[in-house]
Scaffold this motif. Structure first.
Motif, PDB file in Angstrom:
ATOM      1  N   UNK B 276       0.834  -1.207   0.000  1.00 32.16           N
ATOM      2  CA  UNK B 276       0.000   0.000   0.000  1.00 32.16           C
ATOM      3  C   UNK B 276       0.868   1.256   0.000  1.00 32.16           C
ATOM      4  N   UNK B 277       1.946   1.229   0.792  1.00 33.37           N
ATOM      5  CA  UNK B 277       2.831   2.406   0.881  1.00 33.37           C
ATOM      6  C   UNK B 277       3.521   2.654  -0.462  1.00 33.37           C
ATOM      7  N   UNK B 278       3.850   1.543  -1.168  1.00 35.96           N
ATOM      8  CA  UNK B 278       4.450   1.710  -2.502  1.00 35.96           C
ATOM      9  C   UNK B 278       3.483   2.417  -3.455  1.00 35.96           C
ATOM     10  N   UNK B 279       2.182   2.218  -3.216  1.00 40.39           N
ATOM     11  CA  UNK B 279       1.175   2.880  -4.060  1.00 40.39           C
ATOM     12  C   UNK B 279       0.805   4.259  -3.529  1.00 40.39           C
ATOM     13  N   UNK B 280       1.440   4.660  -2.425  1.00 42.82           N
ATOM     14  CA  UNK B 280       1.234   6.007  -1.910  1.00 42.82           C
ATOM     15  C   UNK B 280       0.177   6.126  -0.813  1.00 42.82           C
ATOM     16  N   UNK B 281      -0.378   5.004  -0.360  1.00 48.59           N
ATOM     17  CA  UNK B 281      -1.363   5.064   0.726  1.00 48.59           C
ATOM     18  C   UNK B 281      -0.655   4.971   2.067  1.00 48.59           C
ATOM     19  N   UNK B 282      -1.051   5.845   2.991  1.00 43.71           N
ATOM     20  CA  UNK B 282      -0.417   5.832   4.314  1.00 43.71           C
ATOM     21  C   UNK B 282      -1.133   4.811   5.207  1.00 43.71           C
ATOM     22  N   UNK B 283      -0.531   3.614   5.274  1.00 41.95           N
ATOM     23  CA  UNK B 283      -1.143   2.512   6.010  1.00 41.95           C
ATOM     24  C   UNK B 283      -0.184   2.063   7.108  1.00 41.95           C
ATOM     25  N   UNK B 284      -0.735   1.736   8.264  1.00 45.62           N
ATOM     26  CA  UNK B 284       0.056   1.205   9.372  1.00 45.62           C
ATOM     27  C   UNK B 284      -0.519  -0.129   9.832  1.00 45.62           C
ATOM     28  N   UNK B 285       0.218  -0.786  10.726  1.00 44.56           N
ATOM     29  CA  UNK B 285      -0.251  -2.055  11.287  1.00 44.56           C
ATOM     30  C   UNK B 285      -0.156  -1.986  12.803  1.00 44.56           C
ATOM     31  N   UNK B 286      -1.229  -2.386  13.486  1.00 42.53           N
ATOM     32  CA  UNK B 286      -1.164  -2.565  14.935  1.00 42.53           C
ATOM     33  C   UNK B 286      -1.392  -4.045  15.233  1.00 42.53           C
ATOM     34  N   UNK B 287      -0.437  -4.624  15.954  1.00 39.88           N
ATOM     35  CA  UNK B 287      -0.534  -6.050  16.293  1.00 39.88           C
ATOM     36  C   UNK B 287      -0.680  -6.210  17.806  1.00 39.88           C
ATOM     37  N   UNK B 288      -1.874  -6.580  18.275  1.00 46.22           N
ATOM     38  CA  UNK B 288      -1.979  -6.906  19.697  1.00 46.22           C
ATOM     39  C   UNK B 288      -1.118  -8.148  19.976  1.00 46.22           C
ATOM     40  N   UNK B 289      -0.260  -8.064  20.962  1.00 46.43           N
ATOM     41  CA  UNK B 289       0.536  -9.232  21.367  1.00 46.43           C
ATOM     42  C   UNK B 289      -0.197  -9.957  22.499  1.00 46.43           C
ATOM     43  N   UNK B 290      -0.744  -9.180  23.437  1.00 49.59           N
ATOM     44  CA  UNK B 290      -1.656  -9.768  24.417  1.00 49.59           C
ATOM     45  C   UNK B 290      -3.075  -9.556  23.897  1.00 49.59           C
ATOM     46  N   UNK B 291      -3.849 -10.643  23.820  1.00 46.63           N
ATOM     47  CA  UNK B 291      -5.251 -10.521  23.375  1.00 46.63           C
ATOM     48  C   UNK B 291      -6.149 -10.307  24.593  1.00 46.63           C
ATOM     49  N   UNK B 292      -5.810 -10.930  25.715  1.00 44.07           N
ATOM     50  CA  UNK B 292      -6.257 -10.456  27.015  1.00 44.07           C
ATOM     51  C   UNK B 292      -5.016 -10.304  27.861  1.00 44.07           C
ATOM     52  N   UNK B 293      -4.720  -9.127  28.381  1.00 39.58           N
ATOM     53  CA  UNK B 293      -5.464  -7.872  28.212  1.00 39.58           C
ATOM     54  C   UNK B 293      -5.322  -7.289  26.801  1.00 39.58           C
ATOM     55  N   UNK B 294      -6.440  -6.746  26.293  1.00 43.46           N
ATOM     56  CA  UNK B 294      -6.495  -6.192  24.941  1.00 43.46           C
ATOM     57  C   UNK B 294      -5.908  -4.773  24.928  1.00 43.46           C
ATOM     58  N   UNK B 295      -5.128  -4.436  23.888  1.00 41.96           N
ATOM     59  CA  UNK B 295      -4.515  -3.086  23.844  1.00 41.96           C
ATOM     60  C   UNK B 295      -5.536  -1.991  23.529  1.00 41.96           C
ATOM     61  N   UNK B 296      -6.402  -1.730  24.462  1.00 39.45           N
ATOM     62  CA  UNK B 296      -7.494  -0.769  24.280  1.00 39.45           C
ATOM     63  C   UNK B 296      -6.963   0.653  24.078  1.00 39.45           C
TER      64      UNK B 296
END
Lengths: 181, 359
Positions: B276-296
């Motif tokens: 997406x970034x190569x096509x010029x869209x500003x995209x990020x990724x958030x990866x929760x590592x703990x699902x509980x507790x959730x990264x609220x």
């Protein structure tokens, strides 16, 4: 630099171990590596395939749609992966048992008669190493010294007397690989 | 140079268990995680560290062996894949209520039912929201690399003992079967009986003259007593939510759109982000590592500045409910997923992002 490789064929052809040797060699050369097999029902008596990624940087997805290099060792694998080589990429195949030649014009195609050569050498089990030798001759994705080290690591010690035969098979592979277009 | 090994995620779990001083593993084979027990059997830790490795007669037996071992203050674990995890749920609920530490590994495969052996993430609800009966929570860690498979064994045990609560490694067939390079944790000896008694004064390690008998149970017939047990559990879960959130972000600083995904799918999302970034869209990724507790909180913060989220899962959409609850309508939260063992490709994810959010 990053190389995304798929190796596909029948179960028993040494597809997964060829990938493992490449991955080991990459690791020993200080690269980032992933080795992702298709472990589903297809490996049980059908086609086997493994994706190997070798990279100087962190590897994101281990699952890919398109590859820089495809090594296809039976017709179903050719049918599945020939369309998935990136334009400008490389396809390597063994014609044994194939019913058609690869047709793409926008990739470089190489033939390795590895089955025939392995039988002539009376060393059928080194079939996959002949292919690997061919691959490394046209695309040195890892250095040969690390491949031998990788092989040593992935072979159990009781099989280490076979290292010389495997090295010879790789050298043979380098001499018989043939550019088709 | 560090000592890099090349191994499967499942194998890394086995090596890490021995190295972090585990006392026992109880399991029953099931694809795609059978290499955990196979590797342990191959390494024979009972001859070196004294760790017990036992193939139980069923998953139900295995989790109850874990219940027994944990009650004695021992560092014990089990592993399975989705259908096997369903069988373990009763035991897990008992262990959670009895407030015992243990490590449970689920290398998810496609369901429901006996399903398929290919990767899936459709046990998110089961792992994060309960699975067994009653109001309980597991500490759930979601690895995306073989390195994390190794690291989360020690971390899982540490958190389990810190909070006297079962911890779970929620992996999938990709990260279980894939080989990558990994640095194994250093060897830590198993605790002595005396150290176990000191660390776990609640354990059934033999009654001492100067204290009352320790009783491990999940039964309290009087409702007031049971409510108090629940209140204590809930207070503990709030404490875990406060202290133990873990997550990772990639290029979220300037992102207009953020992909939210856990485990191996987060890595496919990273690839989609690169495209997406190569096509010029500003995209990020958030990866929760703990699902509980959730990264609220991190998701809430991002929702103040991004145009939308796309949650990607190998399920019909489970974690997306938590993302939507967190974002609470501030911006659109869309979903893309594949089910039953199909892994979404980076190309599909990018196409879904364009179709649903960028437009």
């Amino acid at each position: 630099m990053k190389k995304e490789i798929i190796i596909a064929g029948f179960g028993g052809q040494g597809v997964l171990s060829m990938g493992k040797i490449l991955a080991y060699a990459g690791l020993l050369q200080g690269k980032e590596v992933t080795w992702m097999p298709a472990y589903g029902p297809e490996q049980r008596g059908g086609t086997a395939n493994v994706t190997v990624i070798l990279s100087d940087d962190r590897i994101s997805s281990p699952i890919l749609q398109q590859f820089d290099i495809a090594i296809v060792l039976n017709q179903p694998s050719m049918d599945k992966f020939e369309p998935r080589v990136k334009p400008g990429g490389v396809l390597i195949y063994d014609p044994n048992g194939m019913t058609r030649e690869p047709a793409r014009k926008d990739i470089t195609i190489y033939k390795v008669t590895a089955t025939e050569t392995a039988i002539a050498m009376n060393a059928q089990k080194t079939f996959n190493m002949i292919i690997l030798g061919g691959l490394l001759h046209i695309a040195p994705v890892v250095d040969m010294e690390y491949v031998m080290l990788g092989l040593k690591k992935s072979l159990p010690e009781r099989h280490h007397h076979l290292l010389a035969a495997n090295e010879m098979a790789m050298k043979q592979g380098a001499t018989i690989i043939e550019k088709m277009n | 140079m560090e000592d890099f090994k090349l191994m499967k995620g499942n194998e890394a779990i086995a090596h890490a268990a021995i190295r972090c001083g585990a006392d026992g593993y109880f399991g029953y084979p099931i694809t795609p995680q059978s290499e955990v027990m196979e590797t342990l059997m191959d390494l024979k830790p009972w001859e070196t560290t004294g760790m017990v490795v036992l193939q139980a007669e069923s998953e139900v037996a295995a989790i109850n062996m874990v219940y027994g071992g944990a009650g004695c203050g021992k560092k014990v674990m089990t592993s399975s894949s989705s259908p096997g995890m369903s069988l373990k749920q009763e035991g897990i609920s008992y262990i959670a209520c009895a407030e015992l530490p243990c490590l449970i590994v689920n290398v998810m495969r496609g369901g429901p039912g006996l399903g398929t052996i290919q990767p899936s993430q459709a046990d998110y609800f089961q792992s994060v929201k309960g699975g067994g009966h009653g109001d309980y929570r597991l500490i759930v860690l979601a690895p995306s690399t073989v390195q994390e498979m190794a690291d989360f064994v020690g971390l899982g045990f540490d958190l389990a003992f810190k909070y006297q609560n079962p911890a779970m490694i929620l992996a999938d067939g990709i990260v279980g079967q894939m080989m990558e390079k990994v640095v194994l944790p250093p060897f830590k000896p198993r605790r002595t009986e005396e150290e176990v008694r000191q660390e776990c004064p609640w354990g059934t390690t033999g009654k001492l003259p100067n204290r009352k008998r320790n009783i491990i149970t999940s039964l309290a017939l009087e409702a007031e007593v049971m409510e108090n047990i629940n209140l204590k559990l809930q207070a503990k879960y709030r404490e875990i939510e406060k202290n133990e959130v873990r997550f990772e972000t990639h290029h979220c600083e300037d992102a207009d759109y953020v992909l939210v995904a856990f485990g191996s799918i987060a890595r496919i999302c990273e690839k989609a982000m690169e495209m997406a970034r190569e096509e010029g869209y500003k995209v990020g990724v958030l990866r929760p590592i703990t699902l509980f507790p959730f990264p609220t909180n991190p998701i809430k913060e991002l929702s103040k500045k991004v145009k939308g989220f796309l949650t990607v899962e190998m399920s019909a959409g489970q974690m997306v409910e938590d993302v939507r609850l967190t974002v609470n309508g501030a911006v659109p939260v869309e979903f893309y997923g594949r089910m039953g063992g199909i892994v979404p490709s980076a190309e599909e994810i990018l196409a879904a992002l364009k179709e649903k959010l960028i437009k």
